[in-house]
Design an enzyme around this catalytic site. Structure first.
Site, short mmCIF file in Angstrom:
data_model
loop_
_atom_site.label_atom_id
_atom_site.label_comp_id
_atom_site.label_asym_id
_atom_site.label_seq_id
_atom_site.Cartn_x
_atom_site.Cartn_y
_atom_site.Cartn_z
N THR A 185 -48.00 63.32 -81.30
CA THR A 185 -47.23 63.57 -80.23
C THR A 185 -46.82 64.92 -79.87
O THR A 185 -46.78 65.28 -78.69
CB THR A 185 -45.96 62.65 -80.14
OG1 THR A 185 -46.18 61.18 -80.19
CG2 THR A 185 -45.04 62.92 -78.71
N THR A 231 -45.89 60.53 -85.53
CA THR A 231 -45.02 59.86 -86.39
C THR A 231 -45.04 58.39 -86.46
O THR A 231 -44.23 57.71 -87.07
CB THR A 231 -43.54 59.90 -85.21
OG1 THR A 231 -43.55 59.42 -84.07
CG2 THR A 231 -43.04 61.43 -84.97
N ASP A 232 -46.11 57.65 -85.86
CA ASP A 232 -46.54 56.22 -85.97
C ASP A 232 -46.45 55.99 -87.46
O ASP A 232 -46.03 54.85 -87.59
CB ASP A 232 -47.61 55.99 -85.08
CG ASP A 232 -47.44 55.93 -83.63
OD1 ASP A 232 -46.10 55.81 -83.42
OD2 ASP A 232 -48.52 55.89 -83.07
#
Length: 332
Positions: free
Chosen positions: A15, A92-93
């Site tokens: 992101t 960040t997933d």
């Protein structure tokens, strides 16, 4: 003036690298490492940054092979004695999995700091530059030496084995599962507490042992799914149990059958905090799992237990050595 400390920053995407593309209908990975560095005010005053750009891959696309490849890049960077630390920038997933995987493999005293962003580059209050600056500051902090792999998000510093993503989109999505964060970074400088003993692999595996599926214990979850994944060739299985390690008794029956076929099964809690253990003695309770000799994953989340099991098996661990890796150094 003293020389600035050198930090290698490894960019992988996420992101933090994503502005919104109207044609795609959302944020897409676009920004290269050099563009991200240019967006961080005051970075050059903190460190001599050496960028390594590995592309722009969403973290939800990562494989174990990708994680081990990035780990190799980290170790190659630390081969330079002038490097004070390494920062990895990613999505960040799956950050709580990747950071833990690198922590298992990390033997150097110099820190590795993982960061990213919760807001994309087109949003007001894009947090990417601040997180990247904070990560670099932690990477050069003397207190970070010997702390292994750390996660810096939103001004907080978390140990890689204790970090969890608790919200899909909030700026403060990342937390330490229990208690306070390991430290903070901000206007007051870098403040870090001492990190306790870490889980460590004896060697970096060439590959993870796969597949290692996760079976979530829920209403009416018996052992049939576990039986099926073993028949389909699972190398290991993680059971995400309710509470402190409790399941339907038939799930334990299937776990024992898998163990007897040479397929290790690890028990973790689906709750997100606390440890599994021998606390309940009813059929399928944690005590019965422990007495059956099933691997107990201590305070690891199910996804982190999967990382430890896949990499531990890939490193050739078995029996008591694998049990110690899963249970953790603080578990009696």
């Amino acid at each position: 003036m003293s020389a600035r400390p050198r930090v290698v920053v490894v960019f992988t995407g996420g992101t933090i690298s994503m502005p919104v593309d109207p044609l795609a209908g959302g944020a897409v990975p676009t920004l290269a490492g050099e563009e991200l560095l240019a967006a961080v005010p005051g970075l050059a005053e903190r460190a001599e940054v050496v960028p390594v750009d590995l592309g722009r891959t969403p973290a939800s696309h990562f494989s174990f092979a990708d994680v081990l490849r990035i780990g190799g890049t980290i170790q190659a960077a630390l081969a330079d004695p002038r490097v004070a630390g390494v920062v990895v920038v990613q999505g960040t997933d799956t950050l709580e999995e990747t950071a833990f995987a690198w922590d298992l493999c990390h033997a150097d005293e110099r820190p590795v700091v993982v960061t990213g962003a919760m807001r994309n580059a087109s949003e007001p209050g894009w947090d990417g530059p601040a997180n990247l600056l904070g990560a670099v500051r932690v990477a050069v902090a003397p207190a970070a030496r010997g702390a292994g792999v750390l996660v810096v998000m939103g001004g907080r510093v978390h140990a890689a084995d204790a970090v969890v993503k608790r919200h899909a989109s909030a700026l403060d999505a990342f937390a330490t599962r229990e208690g306070r964060p390991l430290g903070r970074v901000g206007e007051g400088g870098v403040r870090l507490g001492a990190r306790g003993p870490r889980r460590r692999l004896p060697a970096v595996p060439a590959a993870a042992a796969l597949p290692v599926p996760i079976i979530v214990a829920a209403l009416e979850t018996d052992g049939r799914l576990l039986d099926a994944v073993v028949r389909d060739g699972a190398r290991g299985v993680v059971v995400a149990a309710t509470g402190s390690g409790n399941t339907h008794p038939d799930l334990l029956r299937a776990a024992v059958a898998a163990r007897d076929r040479g397929v290790p099964v690890a028990l973790a809690s689906r709750t997100g905090a606390g440890s599994v253990g021998p606390f309940y003695g009813f059929p399928g309770g944690g005590t019965t799992w422990a007495r059956a000799g099933i691997l107990l994953a201590g305070d690891l989340t199910p996804v982190q237990a999967r990382v430890a099991l896949a990499l531990g098996l890939g490193a050739g661990l078995a029996g008591a050595d694998l049990a110690r890796l899963l249970a953790g150094p603080e578990t009696p």
